[in-house]
Design an enzyme around this catalytic site. Structure first.
Site, short mmCIF file in Angstrom:
data_model
loop_
_atom_site.label_atom_id
_atom_site.label_comp_id
_atom_site.label_asym_id
_atom_site.label_seq_id
_atom_site.Cartn_x
_atom_site.Cartn_y
_atom_site.Cartn_z
N ASP A 35 0.73 -1.21 0.01
CA ASP A 35 -0.16 -0.14 -0.01
C ASP A 35 0.86 1.56 -0.09
OD1 ASP A 35 -1.82 -1.75 0.40
OD2 ASP A 35 -2.44 -1.12 2.29
N GLU A 53 -9.40 0.53 -0.78
CA GLU A 53 -10.28 -0.38 -0.15
C GLU A 53 -10.63 0.42 1.50
OE1 GLU A 53 -6.31 -2.77 1.27
OE2 GLU A 53 -8.21 -3.53 2.04
#
Ligand code: ATP
Ligand code: F6P
Ligand code: MG
EC number: 2.7.1.11
Length: 450
Positions: free
Chosen positions: A214, A313
């Site tokens: 990420d 997300e």
């Protein structure tokens, strides 16, 4: 240039130093075995000296002093470990990320070939592997092809951090170098291991190698695997675009990783140029009403007949309805478990269309490539990056440093205090030009209610 302006350029430098074993222990140093290595010419300017530093910030010289710097990574003329006495342990923790196997391979190859270390062990299945299984002896032959493989051959896990049992394992196996590959949680665990090692005055060096697909770890330029993830994310966006274009009033919806940061979504959006709207955790958004997502998508469908939506997300978690127990749900490491924002958006979009345009065709094609992205091998750039990371870690440890993380800062590999990295997150700066660029490419709303 005026003299006062020049003096501003040479503001004092504040070195964020890392612990060195020579400060506390009576360790004998020896010359670096690279002096005897036929492939390296160590005569002039090869070794990193005590005054070699990497500046934390460049390009904003008018910021107030002191300027912060870190030790530059790389081989030192003297080492503080006798290679024949080294017993190295390597562990991988947390979620997968492209390139983990390359880092492990290059730790083994680097220790073996650059320094002549022969006792290298893999801890299997994450932190719990220290006490739940026997260490796996590693050598370059065993890992010969592993840089071409996704995942981690050492296996990984969440949870299971038991400090005393980990320390006991380090002692009982006589490990004196511990290489820890993992994300923010792993680094926080590594800090605890380091603190305990230092409290017990054990001669064990610990180094962290930040792994986060990420890109949510702060201070460092970027994490390994991130570029690969952006590339794969872009492929998913292209597929969503094709699906959306080929339908009447088609929406292509792609969820990309990023629990707390939207870097993958942002970079994939910028490189793809097919995206109509990019939603990231750092920016709140809303669906209904003036300036909301539905109004924007209605315009795009009218103009183009289709639209592509990318959502990180962790975006929208404050507006997804959740039960009390859903709000409390955590994974084994204590991270909050999120509901699937993509599934929720798909359902909300379908409901909206059915309400507003019950007689018109409409399609949402939802793509969630999360595990397909995480599980691939690293691309060429990330593989090279993993190699340099691993070798930087080895050089620092052999030189007697401990409790540090190695990573590039402004393009130069540095040694950063482990604790600083464990505490530093890396949100998308929504005030900088990159986010403005996304908005100018997509023309999406700012989601500020007026
Ligand atoms: N505060 C903490 N103290 C000690 N150990 C921790 C802490 N936070 C997490 N850990 C341990 O670190 C390991 C990995 O943590 P986690 O599952 O959060 O992944 P991570 O390293 O953050 O990687 P990623 O989130 O990128 O997948 C787990 O074994 C977990 O128990
Ligand atoms: O399903 P797992 O393995 O717990 O991992 C999911 C999480 O891991 C990450 O990929 C980070 O490693 C997050 O983006 C995601 O929330
Ligand atoms: Mg994490």
């Amino acid at each position: 240039m005026m003299e006062s302006e020049i003096s501003k350029l040479f503001k004092p430098i504040y070195l964020k130093d890392i612990p060195h074993y020579a400060e506390t222990e009576e360790l004998q140093s020896q010359t670096n075995p690279l002096d005897q290595n036929p492939f390296f010419d160590t005569r002039q300017g090869f070794y990193i000296t005590h005054s070699d530093v990497v500046l934390r910030q460049i390009g904003n010289e008018v910021s107030p002093p002191p300027r912060m710097a870190y030790r530059r990574a790389g081989p030192r003329k003297h080492i503080f470990f006798d290679p024949s006495h080294v017993r190295a342990a390597i562990v991988t923790c947390g979620g997968l990320c492209p390139g983990i196997n390359t880092v492990v391979r290059e730790l083994v190859v680097g220790l073996w070939q650059l320094y002549g270390v022969r006792h290298i062990f893999g801890i299997t299945g994450g932190y719990r592997g220290f006490y739940s299984s026997e260490p796996l002896p590693l050598n370059p032959h065993l890992l010969h092809r592993s840089h071409n493989l996704g995942g981690t051959l050492l296996q990984t896990s969440r949870g299971g951090f038991d400090l005393l049992r980990i320390l006991h394992s380090i002692l009982s196996h006589s490990f004196n170098q511990v290489y820890i590959i993992g994300g923010d949680g792993t680094m926080r665990g590594a800090v605890k291991i380091c603190d305990e090692i230092r409290r017990r005055k054990m001669n064990v060096a610990v180094v962290g190698i930040p792994k986060t697909v990420d890109n949510d770890v702060g201070i460092i330029d970027r994490s390994f695997g991130f570029e690969t993830a952006v590339e794969k994310g872009e492929e998913a966006i292209s597929a969503a675009h094709v699906e959306a274009e080929s339908a009447v009033n088609g929406i292509g919806l792609v969820k990309l990783m990023g629990r707390s940061t939207g870097h993958i979504a942002l970079h994939a959006t910028l490189s793809s140029r097919d995206v109509d709207c990019c939603l990231i955790p750092e920016i709140d958004f809303y669906l209904e009403g003036k300036g909301g997502l539905f109004e924007f998508l209605a315009q795009r469908l009218k103009q183009n007949g289709h639209a592509v939506l990318v959502v990180a997300e962790g975006a929208g978690h404050n507006i997804i309805p959740r039960t009390h127990s859903q709000k409390e749900q955590r994974d084994e490491s204590g991270n909050l478990v999120f509901l699937d924002v993509g599934l929720w958006l798909k359902s909300e979009l379908n409901n909206w269309w059915a309400r507003e345009h019950p007689h018109d065709l409409f399609t949402v094609k939802y793509i969630d490539p999360t595990y397909m992205i995480r599980a691939v091998p690293a691309n060429a750039t990330d593989n090279l990056y993993c190699t340099l990371l691993a070798h930087s870690a080895i050089h620092g440890v052999m030189a007697g440093y401990t409790a540090f993380v190695t990573a590039p800062i402004n393009g130069n590999y540095a040694y950063i205090p482990l604790e600083d990295v464990a505490l530093a997150n890396n949100p998308v700066d929504t005030n900088d030009h990159k986010w403005s660029w996304v908005r100018s490419v997509t023309n999406q709303p700012d989601f500020v209610r007026r």
